[in-house]
Design a protein around this motif. Structure first.
Motif, PDB file in Angstrom:
ATOM      1  N   VAL A  60       3.913 -16.647   0.287  1.00 55.22           N
ATOM      2  CA  VAL A  60       4.717 -16.251  -0.982  1.00 55.22           C
ATOM      3  C   VAL A  60       5.647 -15.276  -0.876  1.00 55.22           C
ATOM      4  O   VAL A  60       4.479 -14.256   0.319  1.00 55.22           O
ATOM      5  CB  VAL A  60       4.209 -16.330  -2.344  1.00 55.22           C
ATOM      6  N   THR A  61       7.338 -15.849  -0.255  1.00 64.39           N
ATOM      7  CA  THR A  61       7.771 -14.624  -0.725  1.00 64.39           C
ATOM      8  C   THR A  61       9.138 -14.509  -1.785  1.00 64.39           C
ATOM      9  O   THR A  61       8.996 -15.405  -2.203  1.00 64.39           O
ATOM     10  CB  THR A  61       8.704 -14.804   1.483  1.00 64.39           C
ATOM     11  N   ARG A  62       9.254 -12.832  -1.593  1.00 68.42           N
ATOM     12  CA  ARG A  62      10.227 -12.541  -2.902  1.00 68.42           C
ATOM     13  C   ARG A  62      11.698 -11.336  -2.656  1.00 68.42           C
ATOM     14  O   ARG A  62      10.684 -10.839  -1.767  1.00 68.42           O
ATOM     15  CB  ARG A  62       9.066 -11.809  -4.078  1.00 68.42           C
ATOM     16  N   VAL A  74       5.770 -10.111   1.044  1.00 64.34           N
ATOM     17  CA  VAL A  74       5.480 -10.987   0.526  1.00 64.34           C
ATOM     18  C   VAL A  74       4.576 -10.854   0.147  1.00 64.34           C
ATOM     19  O   VAL A  74       3.493  -9.898  -0.383  1.00 64.34           O
ATOM     20  CB  VAL A  74       4.073 -10.759   2.892  1.00 64.34           C
ATOM     21  N   ALA A  75       4.771 -11.794  -0.973  1.00 61.31           N
ATOM     22  CA  ALA A  75       3.570 -11.245  -2.327  1.00 61.31           C
ATOM     23  C   ALA A  75       2.564 -12.427  -2.225  1.00 61.31           C
ATOM     24  O   ALA A  75       1.763 -11.410  -2.692  1.00 61.31           O
ATOM     25  CB  ALA A  75       4.194 -12.389  -3.078  1.00 61.31           C
ATOM     26  N   ALA A  76       1.568 -13.454  -1.296  1.00 63.00           N
ATOM     27  CA  ALA A  76       0.495 -13.664  -0.613  1.00 63.00           C
ATOM     28  C   ALA A  76       0.626 -14.219   0.192  1.00 63.00           C
ATOM     29  O   ALA A  76       1.872 -15.106   0.192  1.00 63.00           O
ATOM     30  CB  ALA A  76       0.548 -14.227  -2.140  1.00 63.00           C
ATOM     31  N   LEU A  77      -0.587 -14.165   1.183  1.00 62.68           N
ATOM     32  CA  LEU A  77      -0.707 -14.775   2.257  1.00 62.68           C
ATOM     33  C   LEU A  77      -2.392 -15.178   2.221  1.00 62.68           C
ATOM     34  O   LEU A  77      -3.464 -14.250   2.224  1.00 62.68           O
ATOM     35  CB  LEU A  77      -0.266 -14.132   3.292  1.00 62.68           C
ATOM     36  N   LEU A  78      -2.423 -16.807   2.112  1.00 63.68           N
ATOM     37  CA  LEU A  78      -3.920 -17.160   1.985  1.00 63.68           C
ATOM     38  C   LEU A  78      -4.073 -17.796   2.762  1.00 63.68           C
ATOM     39  O   LEU A  78      -3.227 -19.242   3.344  1.00 63.68           O
ATOM     40  CB  LEU A  78      -4.067 -17.778   0.851  1.00 63.68           C
ATOM     41  N   VAL A  79      -5.561 -17.623   3.484  1.00 66.12           N
ATOM     42  CA  VAL A  79      -5.907 -19.257   5.050  1.00 66.12           C
ATOM     43  C   VAL A  79      -6.844 -19.107   4.588  1.00 66.12           C
ATOM     44  O   VAL A  79      -7.459 -17.709   4.394  1.00 66.12           O
ATOM     45  CB  VAL A  79      -5.568 -18.018   6.516  1.00 66.12           C
ATOM     46  N   LEU A  80      -7.422 -20.467   4.831  1.00 63.78           N
ATOM     47  CA  LEU A  80      -8.948 -20.775   4.665  1.00 63.78           C
ATOM     48  C   LEU A  80     -10.000 -19.194   5.772  1.00 63.78           C
ATOM     49  O   LEU A  80      -9.083 -20.231   6.700  1.00 63.78           O
ATOM     50  CB  LEU A  80      -9.174 -21.710   4.296  1.00 63.78           C
ATOM     51  N   PRO A  81     -10.793 -19.861   5.541  1.00 64.41           N
ATOM     52  CA  PRO A  81     -11.817 -19.096   6.277  1.00 64.41           C
ATOM     53  C   PRO A  81     -11.850 -19.007   7.343  1.00 64.41           C
ATOM     54  O   PRO A  81     -11.775 -18.605   8.961  1.00 64.41           O
ATOM     55  CB  PRO A  81     -13.515 -18.314   5.632  1.00 64.41           C
ATOM     56  N   ALA A 100      12.940  -9.995  10.086  1.00 62.13           N
ATOM     57  CA  ALA A 100      13.453  -9.273   8.576  1.00 62.13           C
ATOM     58  C   ALA A 100      12.477  -7.964   8.088  1.00 62.13           C
ATOM     59  O   ALA A 100      11.619  -8.655   8.410  1.00 62.13           O
ATOM     60  CB  ALA A 100      13.223 -10.522   7.484  1.00 62.13           C
ATOM     61  N   PRO A 101      13.446  -6.943   7.779  1.00 65.83           N
ATOM     62  CA  PRO A 101      12.485  -6.277   7.487  1.00 65.83           C
ATOM     63  C   PRO A 101      11.691  -6.391   6.768  1.00 65.83           C
ATOM     64  O   PRO A 101      12.975  -7.401   5.617  1.00 65.83           O
ATOM     65  CB  PRO A 101      13.518  -5.022   6.826  1.00 65.83           C
ATOM     66  N   ALA A 102      10.360  -5.923   6.287  1.00 62.26           N
ATOM     67  CA  ALA A 102       9.692  -6.556   4.515  1.00 62.26           C
ATOM     68  C   ALA A 102       8.905  -5.421   4.371  1.00 62.26           C
ATOM     69  O   ALA A 102       8.732  -4.643   5.078  1.00 62.26           O
ATOM     70  CB  ALA A 102       8.750  -8.068   4.958  1.00 62.26           C
ATOM     71  N   GLN A 103       8.048  -6.182   3.357  1.00 70.97           N
ATOM     72  CA  GLN A 103       7.671  -5.286   2.578  1.00 70.97           C
ATOM     73  C   GLN A 103       6.198  -5.727   1.869  1.00 70.97           C
ATOM     74  O   GLN A 103       6.363  -6.737   1.752  1.00 70.97           O
ATOM     75  CB  GLN A 103       7.929  -3.936   1.583  1.00 70.97           C
ATOM     76  N   ALA A 104       4.655  -5.487   1.619  1.00 70.45           N
ATOM     77  CA  ALA A 104       3.719  -6.488   1.125  1.00 70.45           C
ATOM     78  C   ALA A 104       3.205  -5.062  -0.087  1.00 70.45           C
ATOM     79  O   ALA A 104       2.521  -4.413   0.585  1.00 70.45           O
ATOM     80  CB  ALA A 104       2.943  -6.564   2.817  1.00 70.45           C
ATOM     81  N   PRO A 105       2.896  -5.904  -0.902  1.00 70.73           N
ATOM     82  CA  PRO A 105       2.231  -5.073  -1.441  1.00 70.73           C
ATOM     83  C   PRO A 105       1.431  -4.448  -1.095  1.00 70.73           C
ATOM     84  O   PRO A 105       0.126  -5.738  -0.977  1.00 70.73           O
ATOM     85  CB  PRO A 105       2.255  -5.128  -2.880  1.00 70.73           C
TER      86      PRO A 105
END
Length: 141
Positions: A60-62, A74-81, A100-105
């Motif tokens: 999910v990007t915002r 990058v609000a969420a990044l989930l990949v199955l184990p 692109a310049p980006a950030q993730a909390p």
């Protein structure tokens, strides 16, 4: 495994809820609420990774808006184990934000999940390998 990336839509809400539940070991949240979020999203985009046609992860990007030093978060990044370290996360990240310049909390590891990158976890290693660097409570690139 062949991986394809496409925008997630309200039709994918059930699959996204099941992915979240599997990743966080809890009951799936109400897929109808998730469908509404996907349908009404004005400042975010959700990307679904399919491995041989089955959902294996999502990102999910915002949009952060005008005047921000980084256009995307990058609000969420989930990949199955079972699909980690196979290129799925990298494919999602490259497809959604490219260079692109980006950030993730950044946040402390939380077994219940939530937005952000677990500090000290394998996700932090992943973001570092993708060119993100710690900056206070963010990873930036």
């Amino acid at each position: 495994m062949r991986v394809s990336i496409r925008p997630a839509t309200a039709v994918d809400a059930g699959a996204l809820a099941r992915l979240e539940a599997e990743l966080h070991g809890r009951d799936p949240r109400d897929w109808e609420d998730l469908a509404t979020e996907l349908r009404d999203a004005s400042d975010s985009s959700t990307w679904l990774a399919l491995g041989d046609g089955s959902p294996v992860g999502y990102l999910v990007t915002r949009a952060l808006g005008p005047g921000q030093p980084r256009a995307l978060e990058v609000a969420a990044l989930l990949v199955l184990p079972d699909h980690r370290r196979s290129g799925v996360g990298t494919a999602l990240l490259n497809f959604a934000i490219g260079d692109a310049p980006a950030q993730a909390p950044r946040r402390p590891a939380d077994p219940a999940g939530g937005a952000g990158v677990d500090v000290g976890g394998e996700a932090e290693d992943f973001f570092a390998s993708a060119g993100f660097a710690p900056a206070g409570d963010l990873f930036i690139r």
